[in-house]
Design a protein around this motif. Sequence first.
Motif, short mmCIF file in Angstrom:
data_model
loop_
_atom_site.label_atom_id
_atom_site.label_comp_id
_atom_site.label_asym_id
_atom_site.label_seq_id
_atom_site.Cartn_x
_atom_site.Cartn_y
_atom_site.Cartn_z
N GLU A 117 -61.51 -49.83 9.72
CA GLU A 117 -62.85 -49.81 9.11
C GLU A 117 -62.89 -49.19 7.72
OE1 GLU A 117 -65.54 -49.37 13.19
OE2 GLU A 117 -65.33 -47.71 11.78
N SER A 118 -61.94 -48.29 7.42
CA SER A 118 -62.03 -47.51 6.18
C SER A 118 -60.81 -47.69 5.30
CB SER A 118 -62.21 -46.02 6.51
OG SER A 118 -63.39 -45.81 7.27
N GLU A 119 -61.05 -47.63 4.00
CA GLU A 119 -59.97 -47.80 3.04
C GLU A 119 -59.03 -46.60 3.04
OE1 GLU A 119 -59.28 -48.11 -1.82
OE2 GLU A 119 -61.31 -48.10 -0.99
N LYS A 120 -59.59 -45.37 3.08
CA LYS A 120 -58.79 -44.16 3.01
C LYS A 120 -59.00 -43.33 4.28
CE LYS A 120 -59.21 -43.87 -2.04
NZ LYS A 120 -59.65 -43.02 -3.18
N VAL A 121 -57.90 -42.92 4.90
CA VAL A 121 -57.98 -42.17 6.15
C VAL A 121 -56.93 -41.05 6.15
CG1 VAL A 121 -57.80 -42.24 8.68
CG2 VAL A 121 -58.81 -44.17 7.43
N VAL A 122 -57.35 -39.88 6.59
CA VAL A 122 -56.44 -38.76 6.85
C VAL A 122 -56.52 -38.46 8.34
CG1 VAL A 122 -55.93 -36.32 6.44
CG2 VAL A 122 -56.69 -37.77 4.54
N CYS A 123 -55.39 -38.56 9.04
CA CYS A 123 -55.39 -38.29 10.48
C CYS A 123 -54.44 -37.14 10.80
CB CYS A 123 -54.98 -39.53 11.27
SG CYS A 123 -55.16 -39.31 13.06
N HIS A 124 -54.99 -36.13 11.45
CA HIS A 124 -54.23 -34.94 11.83
C HIS A 124 -53.70 -35.13 13.25
CE1 HIS A 124 -54.46 -30.39 13.02
NE2 HIS A 124 -53.22 -30.81 12.88
N PHE A 125 -52.39 -35.23 13.39
CA PHE A 125 -51.76 -35.29 14.71
C PHE A 125 -51.45 -33.86 15.13
CE2 PHE A 125 -51.26 -39.53 13.11
CZ PHE A 125 -51.36 -40.34 14.25
N TYR A 126 -52.13 -33.43 16.18
CA TYR A 126 -52.09 -32.02 16.56
C TYR A 126 -51.73 -31.84 18.03
CZ TYR A 126 -56.34 -32.15 19.40
OH TYR A 126 -57.25 -32.40 20.40
N ARG A 127 -51.58 -30.57 18.38
CA ARG A 127 -51.37 -30.17 19.78
C ARG A 127 -52.12 -28.87 20.00
NH1 ARG A 127 -45.28 -29.55 21.71
NH2 ARG A 127 -45.41 -27.89 20.15
N ASP A 128 -52.78 -28.72 21.12
CA ASP A 128 -53.63 -27.56 21.39
C ASP A 128 -52.87 -26.24 21.33
OD1 ASP A 128 -56.06 -28.86 21.72
OD2 ASP A 128 -55.60 -29.39 23.80
N THR A 129 -51.61 -26.25 21.73
CA THR A 129 -50.85 -25.00 21.81
C THR A 129 -50.20 -24.58 20.49
OG1 THR A 129 -48.93 -26.26 22.59
CG2 THR A 129 -50.37 -25.29 24.27
N THR A 130 -50.38 -25.36 19.45
CA THR A 130 -49.78 -25.04 18.15
C THR A 130 -50.84 -24.42 17.25
OG1 THR A 130 -48.23 -26.89 18.37
CG2 THR A 130 -48.50 -25.95 16.17
N ALA A 144 -63.65 -32.82 4.57
CA ALA A 144 -64.34 -34.01 5.08
C ALA A 144 -65.76 -34.09 4.53
CB ALA A 144 -64.37 -33.98 6.60
N LYS A 145 -66.41 -32.94 4.38
CA LYS A 145 -67.77 -32.91 3.85
C LYS A 145 -67.79 -33.15 2.33
CE LYS A 145 -69.46 -29.74 7.40
NZ LYS A 145 -70.03 -28.39 7.68
N LYS A 146 -66.73 -32.72 1.67
CA LYS A 146 -66.67 -32.85 0.22
C LYS A 146 -66.27 -34.24 -0.23
CE LYS A 146 -64.50 -30.75 -3.85
NZ LYS A 146 -63.58 -29.69 -4.34
N HIS A 147 -65.35 -34.87 0.49
CA HIS A 147 -64.82 -36.17 0.09
C HIS A 147 -65.30 -37.25 1.04
CE1 HIS A 147 -62.15 -34.72 -3.13
NE2 HIS A 147 -61.96 -33.66 -2.35
N LEU A 148 -66.50 -37.74 0.77
CA LEU A 148 -67.07 -38.78 1.63
C LEU A 148 -66.31 -40.09 1.54
CD1 LEU A 148 -70.92 -38.27 1.06
CD2 LEU A 148 -69.49 -37.37 2.89
N GLU A 149 -65.54 -40.27 0.48
CA GLU A 149 -64.80 -41.52 0.31
C GLU A 149 -63.65 -41.67 1.30
OE1 GLU A 149 -62.60 -38.51 -2.22
OE2 GLU A 149 -64.69 -38.95 -1.71
N THR A 150 -63.32 -40.59 2.00
CA THR A 150 -62.18 -40.59 2.91
C THR A 150 -62.63 -40.22 4.32
OG1 THR A 150 -60.71 -39.95 1.10
CG2 THR A 150 -59.89 -39.61 3.33
N LYS A 151 -62.04 -40.87 5.30
CA LYS A 151 -62.34 -40.55 6.70
C LYS A 151 -61.30 -39.54 7.20
CE LYS A 151 -63.61 -43.84 9.49
NZ LYS A 151 -63.57 -45.09 10.29
N PHE A 152 -61.78 -38.48 7.83
CA PHE A 152 -60.91 -37.41 8.35
C PHE A 152 -60.96 -37.40 9.88
CE2 PHE A 152 -61.54 -36.22 4.00
CZ PHE A 152 -60.41 -35.50 3.63
#
Length: 255
Positions: A117-130, A144-152
């Motif tokens: 759906e979006s041109e620019k995306v940042v995806c955080h691959f995480y783990r609860d214990t880290t 995310a609030k500052k850069h509306l042009e990107t999906k976080f």
Amino acid sequence: MGLGSQVGVCRGVHRCRRPQFIAPRPLRKMEGNGSIDMISEVLENQFLQAAKLVENHLDSEIQKLDQIGEDELEMLKEKRLAALRKAQQQKQEWLSKGHGEYREISSERDFFQEVKESEKVVCHFYRDTTFRCKILDRHLAILAKKHLETKFLKLNVEKAPFLCERLRIKVIPTLALLRDGKTQDYVVGFTDLGNTDDFTTETLEWRLGCSDVINYSGNLMEPPFQSQKKFGTNFTKLEKKTIRGKKYDSDSDDD
């Protein structure tokens, strides 16, 4: 004559040389004050010249505005309003697609849909214990609030084994940076962020800007962290990652 004459000569020489050591002192002080006055005068002249240039520029702009006819002024106004309407429409479109907030998605299927759906995306691959994942969470929520042009987004690696294998994600935390549905770059651990847990939001913003996944307004040639020579600016690309035997190797010392 010998001894008396010699003494007389010595006294005469002594009297002649004494003024040479007294006279220069007040002269030196006067020269110092003159130098300060000269520097002040130069700075004042430079300031006045700069102010004059600004004033001339403003006068020129005012003159141009005075020469614009009503039709031209109306045309400029319409162009400005059209640009504002377009920007507002773009903002609403981004918001409707989930931009403007840092969100968690629950599955690999959601990931592909969101990226589509979006041109620019940042995806955080995480783990609860880290715990370093929680550090990233704080900064990403701000950006995310500052850069509306990107999906976080964020995605738990335990819920996306196929995707992690496909993207070859082995170190947690990892940010996948995507444009037009394709992965452009990765931020693996904190190496690119000054190699410290105390990196600033501005540092992460700069790093994302280097990959052109956000609209960065700063100078990409000047990293925000204090010592560029100490930390370096070599980014951790996908092909440089090392796998150390674990299913997901944590960048954190405390799992």
